[in-house]
Motif scaffolding. Structure first.
Motif, PDB file in Angstrom:
ATOM      1  N   UNK A 123       0.827  -1.211   0.000  1.00 56.61           N
ATOM      2  CA  UNK A 123       0.000   0.000   0.000  1.00 56.61           C
ATOM      3  C   UNK A 123       0.860   1.260   0.000  1.00 56.61           C
ATOM      4  N   UNK A 124       2.001   1.183   0.662  1.00 62.37           N
ATOM      5  CA  UNK A 124       2.881   2.358   0.689  1.00 62.37           C
ATOM      6  C   UNK A 124       3.460   2.647  -0.697  1.00 62.37           C
ATOM      7  N   UNK A 125       3.658   1.603  -1.512  1.00 60.45           N
ATOM      8  CA  UNK A 125       4.236   1.795  -2.841  1.00 60.45           C
ATOM      9  C   UNK A 125       3.357   2.664  -3.735  1.00 60.45           C
ATOM     10  N   UNK A 126       2.054   2.694  -3.472  1.00 60.56           N
ATOM     11  CA  UNK A 126       1.152   3.513  -4.292  1.00 60.56           C
ATOM     12  C   UNK A 126       0.495   4.626  -3.476  1.00 60.56           C
ATOM     13  N   UNK A 127       1.007   4.879  -2.289  1.00 54.21           N
ATOM     14  CA  UNK A 127       0.384   5.894  -1.430  1.00 54.21           C
ATOM     15  C   UNK A 127       0.425   7.280  -2.055  1.00 54.21           C
ATOM     16  N   UNK A 128       1.442   7.557  -2.862  1.00 54.93           N
ATOM     17  CA  UNK A 128       1.546   8.871  -3.494  1.00 54.93           C
ATOM     18  C   UNK A 128       0.493   9.065  -4.579  1.00 54.93           C
ATOM     19  N   UNK A 129      -0.129   7.956  -5.030  1.00 52.91           N
ATOM     20  CA  UNK A 129      -1.176   8.035  -6.047  1.00 52.91           C
ATOM     21  C   UNK A 129      -2.562   8.130  -5.425  1.00 52.91           C
ATOM     22  N   UNK A 134      14.532 -16.470 -13.556  1.00 49.41           N
ATOM     23  CA  UNK A 134      13.202 -15.987 -13.967  1.00 49.41           C
ATOM     24  C   UNK A 134      12.157 -16.158 -12.873  1.00 49.41           C
ATOM     25  N   UNK A 135      12.603 -16.251 -11.630  1.00 45.20           N
ATOM     26  CA  UNK A 135      11.675 -16.536 -10.534  1.00 45.20           C
ATOM     27  C   UNK A 135      10.691 -15.400 -10.282  1.00 45.20           C
ATOM     28  N   UNK A 136      11.119 -14.163 -10.565  1.00 44.99           N
ATOM     29  CA  UNK A 136      10.293 -13.020 -10.175  1.00 44.99           C
ATOM     30  C   UNK A 136       9.780 -12.237 -11.386  1.00 44.99           C
ATOM     31  N   UNK A 137       9.442 -12.936 -12.459  1.00 50.86           N
ATOM     32  CA  UNK A 137       8.966 -12.247 -13.665  1.00 50.86           C
ATOM     33  C   UNK A 137       7.608 -11.580 -13.435  1.00 50.86           C
ATOM     34  N   UNK A 138       6.738 -12.195 -12.639  1.00 46.74           N
ATOM     35  CA  UNK A 138       5.441 -11.573 -12.376  1.00 46.74           C
ATOM     36  C   UNK A 138       5.622 -10.290 -11.570  1.00 46.74           C
ATOM     37  N   UNK A 139       6.523 -10.326 -10.594  1.00 44.40           N
ATOM     38  CA  UNK A 139       6.782  -9.125  -9.799  1.00 44.40           C
ATOM     39  C   UNK A 139       7.349  -8.008 -10.681  1.00 44.40           C
ATOM     40  N   UNK A 140       8.172  -8.389 -11.663  1.00 50.42           N
ATOM     41  CA  UNK A 140       8.716  -7.385 -12.575  1.00 50.42           C
ATOM     42  C   UNK A 140       7.618  -6.803 -13.460  1.00 50.42           C
ATOM     43  N   UNK A 141       6.664  -7.621 -13.866  1.00 49.77           N
ATOM     44  CA  UNK A 141       5.539  -7.125 -14.659  1.00 49.77           C
ATOM     45  C   UNK A 141       4.746  -6.087 -13.869  1.00 49.77           C
ATOM     46  N   UNK A 142       4.534  -6.358 -12.595  1.00 51.82           N
ATOM     47  CA  UNK A 142       3.825  -5.398 -11.743  1.00 51.82           C
ATOM     48  C   UNK A 142       4.654  -4.131 -11.566  1.00 51.82           C
ATOM     49  N   UNK A 143       5.955  -4.302 -11.369  1.00 53.39           N
ATOM     50  CA  UNK A 143       6.824  -3.142 -11.188  1.00 53.39           C
ATOM     51  C   UNK A 143       6.823  -2.257 -12.428  1.00 53.39           C
ATOM     52  N   UNK A 144       6.832  -2.862 -13.603  1.00 52.87           N
ATOM     53  CA  UNK A 144       6.793  -2.079 -14.841  1.00 52.87           C
ATOM     54  C   UNK A 144       5.499  -1.288 -14.940  1.00 52.87           C
ATOM     55  N   UNK A 145       4.408  -1.884 -14.488  1.00 52.88           N
ATOM     56  CA  UNK A 145       3.134  -1.170 -14.488  1.00 52.88           C
ATOM     57  C   UNK A 145       3.202   0.028 -13.542  1.00 52.88           C
ATOM     58  N   UNK A 146       3.738  -0.188 -12.358  1.00 56.55           N
ATOM     59  CA  UNK A 146       3.871   0.916 -11.406  1.00 56.55           C
ATOM     60  C   UNK A 146       4.854   1.959 -11.920  1.00 56.55           C
ATOM     61  N   UNK A 147       5.881   1.496 -12.607  1.00 53.10           N
ATOM     62  CA  UNK A 147       6.896   2.396 -13.154  1.00 53.10           C
ATOM     63  C   UNK A 147       6.283   3.328 -14.197  1.00 53.10           C
ATOM     64  N   UNK A 148       5.391   2.781 -15.029  1.00 52.80           N
ATOM     65  CA  UNK A 148       4.749   3.613 -16.056  1.00 52.80           C
ATOM     66  C   UNK A 148       3.892   4.709 -15.432  1.00 52.80           C
ATOM     67  N   UNK A 149       3.382   4.430 -14.242  1.00 57.70           N
ATOM     68  CA  UNK A 149       2.568   5.435 -13.560  1.00 57.70           C
ATOM     69  C   UNK A 149       3.427   6.516 -12.913  1.00 57.70           C
ATOM     70  N   UNK A 150       4.685   6.176 -12.638  1.00 60.42           N
ATOM     71  CA  UNK A 150       5.608   7.150 -12.041  1.00 60.42           C
ATOM     72  C   UNK A 150       6.960   7.028 -12.743  1.00 60.42           C
ATOM     73  N   UNK A 151       7.032   7.409 -14.021  1.00 68.20           N
ATOM     74  CA  UNK A 151       8.248   7.155 -14.804  1.00 68.20           C
ATOM     75  C   UNK A 151       9.480   7.891 -14.322  1.00 68.20           C
ATOM     76  N   UNK A 152       9.315   8.968 -13.571  1.00 69.49           N
ATOM     77  CA  UNK A 152      10.475   9.731 -13.112  1.00 69.49           C
ATOM     78  C   UNK A 152      10.756   9.488 -11.633  1.00 69.49           C
ATOM     79  N   UNK A 153      10.273   8.361 -11.127  1.00 65.54           N
ATOM     80  CA  UNK A 153      10.502   8.071  -9.720  1.00 65.54           C
ATOM     81  C   UNK A 153       9.338   8.547  -8.876  1.00 65.54           C
TER      82      UNK A 153
END
Length: 573
Positions: free
Chosen positions: A468-474, A553-572
């Motif tokens: 929840x903290x990872x998206x608290x700024x949104x 390749x153990x954490x490919x799903x987590x990376x997919x989620x991270x990329x989604x979150x990254x697109x929402x905050x591309x500059x950090x």
């Protein structure tokens, strides 16, 4: 399958060095017509392998022929005096990239330079011509010869500062017109014919073209890796950016601007020239290994260490800060160029760092690493305060940052580095969590990380709170923005470095020699090391390949989620 795909597959399957793969791929991919270049290469290899020559030998033979051709672009041809006078009159007292003079400044030396040296065309061998036609197309070669041999000579000339001229000639910088960079356009054969036979009409037509004759915009790019250093404009201003823009203009229709087609031809060769220079550096081998001199040995560093123990910590801090500017003058600043530096190499094989965000957690991380692992990390020499700031003094580790030398490593060295890094990750996971929290810094305080909102958060007792903290700024929860993807809440908590940035991983003679900057270290979800490394490797295929081997390749799903979150905050965040 397209012939270009066949050629690229043939190249990738051959047992070659990383640089050789890049060079051969470049020949196909940067050609005017990739299929034509691919057809030439496939036919040549097929012909030679039919005579019993191995594919690798065929490709290396072609690479040498390509090198011979590309080297002709680097030739320095003297400029006739009357042309030198004309180009200086057109470009003014400065190089063509310097349009304004700083107050109180003066222009330095400039050199008139050919974009494509005429001797290149005169000295083409039959093999050169075959490769050139495959690379530029037969029509492009005719156009090139027309412009260089019988066109307006000013179209092939400009004034450059000596340092930029040298880098341009050797392929360490690319210069393109803004239009050609966007669209890859050159001049048509009709325009070249017009230039040859109807010069006056040509000038009138092109002087009416905004961006071609009266004014043209250009883009200068410094090539990576091995970015050129010591580049200066004619007014003494340092070329500080990787990409710079400048424009040229002329009010005299008799003084034509440089040909965008010739600039485009040089651009197509620049990357190969740059890669050939890297290949030469690799051939020299790794620099001589420097043995780190740690306190405890009978040398100057050891003597300094033991003598410094005789004075109070407060005075030692003053001594280290006194050495800071001395170290800066000797070795420069290893910190960021865009702001103040928080770390500096000191004499006596020491490093000092101002601990801003994790003043006690980072030293504690180094203590834990020393106690529980054999990971090559800095050893603490001193931790102290001075004027309200905390400083960490530690030993200097041998090696160069991975981001600066990864391109010099062989495939075997890259694999070994990835395996060594995987071993370090496994060792870190054995460090016990005694903080009382599931996710926290090494002392049980807030997590410190560039990735999370506000740069810190927690500590957390549940992964749900962490998520929840990872998206608290949104202003929302992860489930509200992940479009059906769900974040797990049962990841294990492990000790994590959390910043495998290329500058923080050191390489000495092709092997992992150190991991530095433990500011973000703490206890994090097991996938965190992987996604942070993936973010750090963005746009670097070499680093991506290394981290893929390190983590699997153990954490490919987590990376997919991270990329989604990254697109929402591309500059950090």
């Amino acid at each position: 399958m397209a012939i270009s795909s066949t050629a690229l597959e043939m190249i990738s399957s051959a047992s070659l060095s990383p640089t050789e793969h890049l060079l051969l791929n470049h020949f196909v991919e940067r050609a005017v017509d990739p299929d034509l270049a691919a057809q030439y290469l496939v036919s040549r290899v097929s012909r030679e392998t039919g005579a019993g020559v191995k594919v690798e030998a065929c490709l290396r033979s072609f690479k040498q022929d390509l090198r011979n051709l590309a080297s002709k672009v680097t030739t320095f041809d003297p400029i006739p005096e009357h042309l030198d006078t004309l180009v200086r009159r057109r470009d003014g007292p400065s190089c063509c990239m310097t349009t304004k003079l700083k107050e109180g400044g003066s222009f330095g030396a400039v050199e008139s330079a050919y974009i494509i040296p005429p001797s290149m065309i005169k000295n083409l061998t039959d093999e050169d011509s075959s490769i050139l036609e495959a690379f530029l197309s037969p029509q492009g070669v005719r156009q090139l010869k027309l412009l260089v041999e019988s066109g307006d000579p000013l179209r092939n000339l400009w004034c450059l500062s000596p340092s930029i001229h040298k880098a341009f000639r050797q392929g360490h910088v690319e210069i393109r017109t803004k239009a050609s960079r966007m669209a890859g356009l050159g001049y048509s054969p009709e325009e070249c014919s017009l230039e040859k036979h109807k010069d006056q009409v040509y000038r009138q037509i092109h002087c009416r073209r905004v961006g071609v004759a009266l004014t043209a915009k250009y883009i200068l790019e410094q090539l990576y890796p091995e970015k050129a250093s010591g580049l200066f404009y004619a007014d003494g201003t340092k070329v500080g950016r990787t990409v710079g823009m400048f424009k040229m203009s002329t009010e005299d229709p008799t003084l034509s601007l440089p040909s965008s087609f010739l600039i485009e031809v040089h651009y197509r060769f620049a990357n190969a020239l740059h890669l050939f220079s890297i290949e030469e550096k690799i051939a020299l081998g790794w620099p001589k290994q420097r043995k780190a001199k740690n306190p405890g040995f009978p040398n100057l560093s050891g003597m300094f260490y033991y003598l410094s123990r005789l004075i109070p910590l407060s005075l030692r801090m003053r001594l280290y800060l006194f050495l800071w500017p001395i170290g800066n003058r000797i070795w420069g600043s290893p910190g960021p160029t865009w702001g103040p530096s928080w770390i500096q190499r000191l004499p006596f094989n020491l490093m000092i760092k101002e601990c801003i965000r994790a003043p006690q957690s980072e030293p504690n991380a180094l203590r834990l690493v020393k106690r529980y692992t054999t990971i090559p990390a800095p050893r603490i020499v001193d931790v102290g305060e001075h004027k309200g700031k905390t400083y960490l003094v530690m030993t200097l580790l041998p090696g160069q940052p991975l981001s600066e030398v990864a391109h010099l490593m062989s495939y075997a060295e890259r694999d070994q580095f990835a395996d060594d890094l995987a071993d370090c990750v496994a060792q870190m996971r054995t460090i016990p969590n005694q903080t009382g929290y599931r996710f926290a810094n090494t002392l049980g305080g807030p997590v410190v990380d560039h990735r999370i909102p506000d740069g810190q958060g927690g500590p957390f007792n549940s992964e749900a709170d962490f998520n929840n903290h990872l998206t608290s700024h949104l202003g929302c929860t992860p489930d509200e923005i992940l479009d059906g993807l769900s974040m797990r809440q049962d990841h294990r908590s492990f000790f994590t470095h959390a910043d495998f940035f290329g500058l923080n991983l050191l390489v000495d003679r092709g092997r992992l020699s150190g991991i530095v900057d433990w500011e973000c270290a703490g206890y994090m979800p097991e996938y965190w090391e992987y996604i942070k490394a993936k973010r750090a490797a963005h746009c670097s295929p070499v680093l991506e390949a290394i981290f893929a081997r390190t983590f699997g390749s153990e954490y490919t799903k987590e990376w997919e989620i991270e990329r989604k979150l990254w697109r929402l905050t591309p500059f950090g965040v």
